[in-house]
Write an enzyme that holds these catalytic residues in place. Structure first.
Site, PDB file in Angstrom:
ATOM      1  N   LYS A 113     -37.877  74.163 -40.190  1.00  0.00           N
ATOM      2  CA  LYS A 113     -37.501  74.382 -41.590  1.00  0.00           C
ATOM      3  C   LYS A 113     -36.207  75.189 -41.716  1.00  0.00           C
ATOM      4  CE  LYS A 113     -41.437  76.344 -42.678  1.00  0.00           C
ATOM      5  NZ  LYS A 113     -42.283  76.055 -41.527  1.00  0.00           N
ATOM      6  N   THR A 114     -36.162  76.309 -41.004  1.00  0.00           N
ATOM      7  CA  THR A 114     -35.011  77.198 -41.138  1.00  0.00           C
ATOM      8  C   THR A 114     -33.725  76.506 -40.700  1.00  0.00           C
ATOM      9  OG1 THR A 114     -36.358  79.188 -40.835  1.00  0.00           O
ATOM     10  CG2 THR A 114     -34.007  79.392 -40.379  1.00  0.00           C
ATOM     11  N   GLU A 157     -36.160  76.827 -48.170  1.00  0.00           N
ATOM     12  CA  GLU A 157     -37.181  76.630 -47.150  1.00  0.00           C
ATOM     13  C   GLU A 157     -38.539  76.740 -47.819  1.00  0.00           C
ATOM     14  OE1 GLU A 157     -38.474  78.870 -43.000  1.00  0.00           O
ATOM     15  OE2 GLU A 157     -36.384  78.900 -43.638  1.00  0.00           O
TER      16      GLU A 157
END
Length: 460
Positions: A113-114, A157
């Site tokens: 995600k990051t 995110e």
């Protein structure tokens, strides 16, 4: 005046929201357990930040108290807020409010995600679109985990760990993968699927889901949401049936050249971080940007401006001919991906110092973590970093060490955190690549390892 008070304001997710609110003119205050660069940066923006948690830190004019799931119910500031009738707002609700009125793009998945959020933030910024963004890590460039932009896009995110991603209503959502993790909140993979289905159901009518065509869990999710009215689905990956297909990923040291097939035409671009999984993150970012109307060729070129996120295979330095790289990987899939990426990027030995994160995750995934460590030439395993959890009887890092040895790994236990740098410097030799791996404070070992390596080299 809007005056939010953040408990745990120095955390990756919380600090980003506090930064955006401060830039928007709010009177931001908060507390954190210790001084940090993040705390200093918030003070520079005008926020009042206390070190330590105490009831008196909550200002009289506080309009709300912002908390994350990591804040314990007995926190004195939280108790004071409830006594005084100050509204308590979860971090996800605050983020959802910040995204209001923007074209929201939410990035979800058990891993990646990051990185993917960061790739989009950098690439869209490179194209002059000035997006707002909130990321769970600090970018190498522009050096922040959050930004209040003048553009209409907000990239965020979306965290599934506590189901808080159900609060968002994105125009475009990315789901990179779906696996069982966060065992304290999910009892089964079916609960995970149900949670992601709810998230997909939050996509605005006419919006787009970008989802992996390669991961079994993501394909299962795609099957579950197929045919939903008003939902466009774009699959991405190496699978032959992917809508945006990855044709090749060619490693060039610490970069990768990626070729994709989009609308019948090949498109090749460079990703400035190593590893097949990072290349696939970039392709998901490409598909999401295209869904927002950004020209594919422009976005592909702009993705090359992304240079990484702190703690995601971040080079910390080199001493004595040994490179030290920091990895946030703490789930077996992430560990395997980062170790495979490093294998592609170096011809030398790969050494790892791994710090398990959470007792519950270790209890459930020790065998898989041990198997991942077998990809390294030598591993040192530290004690479990508890974070927000209390110990579980019988659950120690020895579970991982035993599993690693069964998988054929050369692994050593080190229970003294302070002794680890000297141990690792003694194991390393010129040409090696050494990873500090885990989501806890193992990241702090990098500079100390480099110092010991330099001392060893000077004494040779």
């Amino acid at each position: 005046m809007h005056a939010p008070h953040f408990i745990g304001i120095g955390g990756a997710g919380m600090s980003g929201l506090a930064k955006i609110l401060a830039v928007r003119g709010a009177s931001v205050s908060g507390s954190d357990s210790k001084e940090s660069e993040t705390v200093l940066a918030l003070r520079a923006l005008g926020a009042t930040v206390h070190v330590g948690h105490a009831a008196e830190h909550v200002p009289d004019g506080a309009s709300s108290i912002v908390v994350s799931s990591a804040i314990r119910t007995d926190n004195p500031e939280l108790a004071a807020a409830r006594e005084r009738g100050i509204p308590v707002v979860h971090r996800s609700d605050a983020l959802a409010a910040l995204m209001g009125g923007r074209r929201a793009l939410a990035v979800a998945g058990t891993h990646g995600k990051t990185t993917t959020t960061s790739m989009l933030a950098v690439a869209l910024g490179e194209l002059g679109l000035d997006p707002s963004y909130a990321i769970g890590g600090d970018l190498d460039a522009p050096g922040s985990n959050a930004h209040h932009g003048a553009g209409e896009i907000f990239v965020a995110e979306a965290d599934e760990s506590d189901r808080s991603f159900h609060k968002y209503a994105p125009e475009v959502a990315i789901v990179l993968n779906v696996e069982l993790d966060h065992h304290a909140n999910y009892a089964s993979i079916d609960e995970i699927y149900e949670s992601f289905e709810t998230f997909v159901g939050r996509i605005v009518p006419g919006g787009t889901l970008v989802v992996s065509a390669d991961h079994d869990g993501a394909r299962e999710l795609t099957a579950r949401v197929a045919g939903r009215e008003g939902l466009n689905v774009v699959t991405v990956g190496a699978a032959e049936d992917a809508d945006l297909r990855v044709l090749s990923v060619v490693a060039h040291g610490m970069t990768s050249e990626v070729t994709v097939l989009l609308d019948g035409a090949e498109l090749t671009f460079t990703v400035s971080v190593p590893g097949r999984h990072y290349a696939h993150n970039a392709v998901a970012a490409l598909a999401a940007g295209v869904a927002l109307g950004v020209p594919a060729a422009d976005l592909a070129k702009a993705l090359g401006a992304y240079t990484g996120v702190r703690r995601r295979l971040q080079l910390k330095g080199e001493a004595g001919g040994v490179q030290v790289i920091d990895s946030y990987a703490h789930h077996p899939t992430e560990m395997t991906a980062d170790l495979e990426a490093i294998r592609e990027a170096t011809e030398g030995r790969v050494l790892v110092v791994f710090q398990p994160h959470l007792f519950s995750r270790t209890q459930q995934l020790a065998e898989e973590m041990g198997a991942a460590l077998a990809l390294a030439d030598t591993s040192v395993v530290l004690d479990i970093y508890p974070a927000r959890e209390d110990p579980i009887p019988g659950v120690t890092s020895e579970l991982i060490i035993d599993a690693a040895r069964r998988a054929g790994a050369d692994v050593t236990a080190e229970h003294d955190f302070a002794a680890a740098p000297a141990l690792l410097a003694g194991l390393a030799r010129p040409g090696d690549l050494l990873l500090t791996m885990g989501a806890g404070d193992v990241t702090n070992l990098g500079p100390e390892i480099l110092r010991h390596l330099a001392n060893v080299a000077s004494n040779v």
